[in-house]
Design a protein around this motif. Structure first.
Motif, PDB file in Angstrom:
ATOM      1  N   UNK A 136      47.281  36.627 -62.448  1.00 59.84           N
ATOM      2  CA  UNK A 136      47.980  35.791 -63.416  1.00 59.84           C
ATOM      3  C   UNK A 136      47.962  36.446 -64.798  1.00 59.84           C
ATOM      4  N   UNK A 137      46.786  36.951 -65.214  1.00 65.42           N
ATOM      5  CA  UNK A 137      46.669  37.608 -66.520  1.00 65.42           C
ATOM      6  C   UNK A 137      47.549  38.856 -66.566  1.00 65.42           C
ATOM      7  N   UNK A 138      47.532  39.602 -65.476  1.00 63.53           N
ATOM      8  CA  UNK A 138      48.326  40.835 -65.416  1.00 63.53           C
ATOM      9  C   UNK A 138      49.816  40.537 -65.549  1.00 63.53           C
ATOM     10  N   UNK A 139      50.285  39.567 -64.780  1.00 59.24           N
ATOM     11  CA  UNK A 139      51.718  39.268 -64.785  1.00 59.24           C
ATOM     12  C   UNK A 139      52.171  38.612 -66.087  1.00 59.24           C
ATOM     13  N   UNK A 140      51.272  37.899 -66.731  1.00 59.31           N
ATOM     14  CA  UNK A 140      51.646  37.181 -67.956  1.00 59.31           C
ATOM     15  C   UNK A 140      51.511  38.023 -69.211  1.00 59.31           C
ATOM     16  N   UNK A 141      50.530  38.952 -69.239  1.00 59.18           N
ATOM     17  CA  UNK A 141      50.235  39.667 -70.475  1.00 59.18           C
ATOM     18  C   UNK A 141      50.309  41.192 -70.399  1.00 59.18           C
ATOM     19  N   UNK A 142      50.071  41.773 -69.240  1.00 63.22           N
ATOM     20  CA  UNK A 142      49.841  43.217 -69.178  1.00 63.22           C
ATOM     21  C   UNK A 142      51.016  44.021 -68.659  1.00 63.22           C
ATOM     22  N   UNK A 143      51.601  43.594 -67.574  1.00 63.75           N
ATOM     23  CA  UNK A 143      52.643  44.420 -66.975  1.00 63.75           C
ATOM     24  C   UNK A 143      53.835  44.577 -67.920  1.00 63.75           C
ATOM     25  N   UNK A 144      54.560  45.665 -67.752  1.00 65.51           N
ATOM     26  CA  UNK A 144      55.719  45.927 -68.592  1.00 65.51           C
ATOM     27  C   UNK A 144      56.731  44.805 -68.454  1.00 65.51           C
ATOM     28  N   UNK A 145      57.231  44.348 -69.589  1.00 63.42           N
ATOM     29  CA  UNK A 145      58.189  43.239 -69.647  1.00 63.42           C
ATOM     30  C   UNK A 145      57.563  41.897 -69.280  1.00 63.42           C
ATOM     31  N   UNK A 146      56.252  41.803 -69.380  1.00 62.75           N
ATOM     32  CA  UNK A 146      55.581  40.515 -69.144  1.00 62.75           C
ATOM     33  C   UNK A 146      56.056  39.524 -70.202  1.00 62.75           C
ATOM     34  N   UNK A 147      56.098  38.221 -69.875  1.00 63.86           N
ATOM     35  CA  UNK A 147      56.605  37.229 -70.838  1.00 63.86           C
ATOM     36  C   UNK A 147      55.825  37.189 -72.147  1.00 63.86           C
ATOM     37  N   UNK A 152      49.243  47.242 -76.062  1.00 63.49           N
ATOM     38  CA  UNK A 152      48.145  48.154 -75.749  1.00 63.49           C
ATOM     39  C   UNK A 152      48.722  49.515 -75.382  1.00 63.49           C
ATOM     40  N   UNK A 153      47.886  50.545 -75.398  1.00 61.31           N
ATOM     41  CA  UNK A 153      48.371  51.890 -75.101  1.00 61.31           C
ATOM     42  C   UNK A 153      48.727  52.029 -73.628  1.00 61.31           C
ATOM     43  N   UNK A 154      49.566  53.007 -73.345  1.00 50.86           N
ATOM     44  CA  UNK A 154      50.065  53.225 -71.978  1.00 50.86           C
ATOM     45  C   UNK A 154      48.931  53.518 -70.998  1.00 50.86           C
ATOM     46  N   UNK A 155      47.926  54.272 -71.447  1.00 48.17           N
ATOM     47  CA  UNK A 155      46.823  54.623 -70.564  1.00 48.17           C
ATOM     48  C   UNK A 155      46.055  53.399 -70.089  1.00 48.17           C
ATOM     49  N   UNK A 156      45.772  52.489 -71.006  1.00 52.57           N
ATOM     50  CA  UNK A 156      45.051  51.263 -70.646  1.00 52.57           C
ATOM     51  C   UNK A 156      45.902  50.402 -69.722  1.00 52.57           C
ATOM     52  N   UNK A 157      47.189  50.299 -70.005  1.00 54.04           N
ATOM     53  CA  UNK A 157      48.083  49.505 -69.159  1.00 54.04           C
ATOM     54  C   UNK A 157      48.160  50.087 -67.756  1.00 54.04           C
ATOM     55  N   UNK A 158      48.270  51.393 -67.669  1.00 53.60           N
ATOM     56  CA  UNK A 158      48.369  52.057 -66.367  1.00 53.60           C
ATOM     57  C   UNK A 158      47.077  51.903 -65.567  1.00 53.60           C
ATOM     58  N   UNK A 159      45.939  51.973 -66.249  1.00 61.45           N
ATOM     59  CA  UNK A 159      44.655  51.831 -65.576  1.00 61.45           C
ATOM     60  C   UNK A 159      44.508  50.439 -64.960  1.00 61.45           C
ATOM     61  N   UNK A 160      44.921  49.420 -65.708  1.00 61.25           N
ATOM     62  CA  UNK A 160      44.858  48.049 -65.182  1.00 61.25           C
ATOM     63  C   UNK A 160      45.805  47.906 -63.999  1.00 61.25           C
ATOM     64  N   UNK A 161      47.003  48.451 -64.135  1.00 58.11           N
ATOM     65  CA  UNK A 161      48.000  48.368 -63.062  1.00 58.11           C
ATOM     66  C   UNK A 161      47.494  49.032 -61.787  1.00 58.11           C
ATOM     67  N   UNK A 162      46.859  50.170 -61.941  1.00 54.33           N
ATOM     68  CA  UNK A 162      46.364  50.932 -60.796  1.00 54.33           C
ATOM     69  C   UNK A 162      45.293  50.179 -60.024  1.00 54.33           C
ATOM     70  N   UNK A 163      44.492  49.398 -60.710  1.00 50.83           N
ATOM     71  CA  UNK A 163      43.349  48.745 -60.073  1.00 50.83           C
ATOM     72  C   UNK A 163      43.515  47.234 -59.885  1.00 50.83           C
ATOM     73  N   UNK A 164      44.693  46.706 -60.173  1.00 47.32           N
ATOM     74  CA  UNK A 164      44.864  45.262 -60.125  1.00 47.32           C
ATOM     75  C   UNK A 164      44.744  44.695 -58.714  1.00 47.32           C
TER      76      UNK A 164
END
Length: 207
Positions: A136-147, A152-164
């Motif tokens: 829920x947190x990822x889809x609402x706040x982190x992923x690209x184009x989230x509502x 945050x920087x691309x590296x942090x976003x990618x790291x969260x995406x990779x391990x979600x």
């Protein structure tokens, strides 16, 4: 709602009713519905009468706030301590609400919403609950184009995406620290100078 509250600025009502709901235990959904209804009614009043609704927070008016006589403790009693640190502000329910209202005025409300969501996430007790909350947190706040996409920087976003797909209780720690730093360094000093905070201080001084 009492008649004397109808003349209050919408922003003032948002904060005061929010604080009230925190202290008397209203459910969040019930509060949002009630607040949406209130704002809708004020908008209709404006359209019907042509009366200008003040949206500036906390005008200098001794009667601007709804009386808080039902509270076991005045939720604004610690307002002066909010200037000590951002941690002091965020540790207080009323402080969170006032800061959120300020961030909303700057179109950056997602910062405190994400920070609060992370605080709740770290309290999860079971794996299914953790997975559900993480997604829920990822889809609402982190992923690209989230509502409510956070900055945050691309590296942090990618790291969260990779391990979600296999989240842990520390999955959002780096991102939360970045957002906390942004609020503390950039938003918090402006909040202390804002009409919202200064208005609350004036209310305290007039008691």
């Amino acid at each position: 709602m009492r008649k004397d509250a109808q003349s209050l600025p919408t922003s003032t009502l948002c904060i005061q009713i929010s604080i009230y709901s925190m202290y008397v235990g209203w459910g969040s959904f019930r509060f949002v519905q009630s607040l949406d209804s209130l704002v809708s009614k004020q908008s209709q009043l404006h359209l019907q009468t042509g009366r200008t609704l003040s949206l500036s927070p906390f005008v200098e008016d001794e009667e601007m706030a709804i009386k808080l006589c039902c509270f076991p403790k005045d939720p604004l009693g610690d307002v002066e301590t909010w200037s000590e640190s951002v941690d002091r502000l965020l540790s207080c329910k009323a402080g969170q609400i006032a800061f959120r209202e300020f961030l909303k005025s700057e179109y950056s409300e997602e910062n405190i919403l994400f920070w609060l969501a992370c605080e709740e996430y770290k309290k999860t007790k079971t794996v299914p609950e953790m997975i559900s909350s993480a997604n829920r947190i990822y889809s609402e706040f982190v992923q690209t184009e989230a509502p409510k996409q956070i900055n945050i920087d691309c590296g942090t976003r990618e790291s969260i995406t990779k391990n979600i797909s296999q989240p842990t209780l520390t999955s959002f720690d780096t991102a939360q620290k970045l957002i906390y730093s942004l609020m503390a360094r950039d938003c918090y000093p402006r909040f202390l100078k804002s009409d919202i905070y200064q208005g609350l201080l004036r209310r305290g001084d007039s008691r």
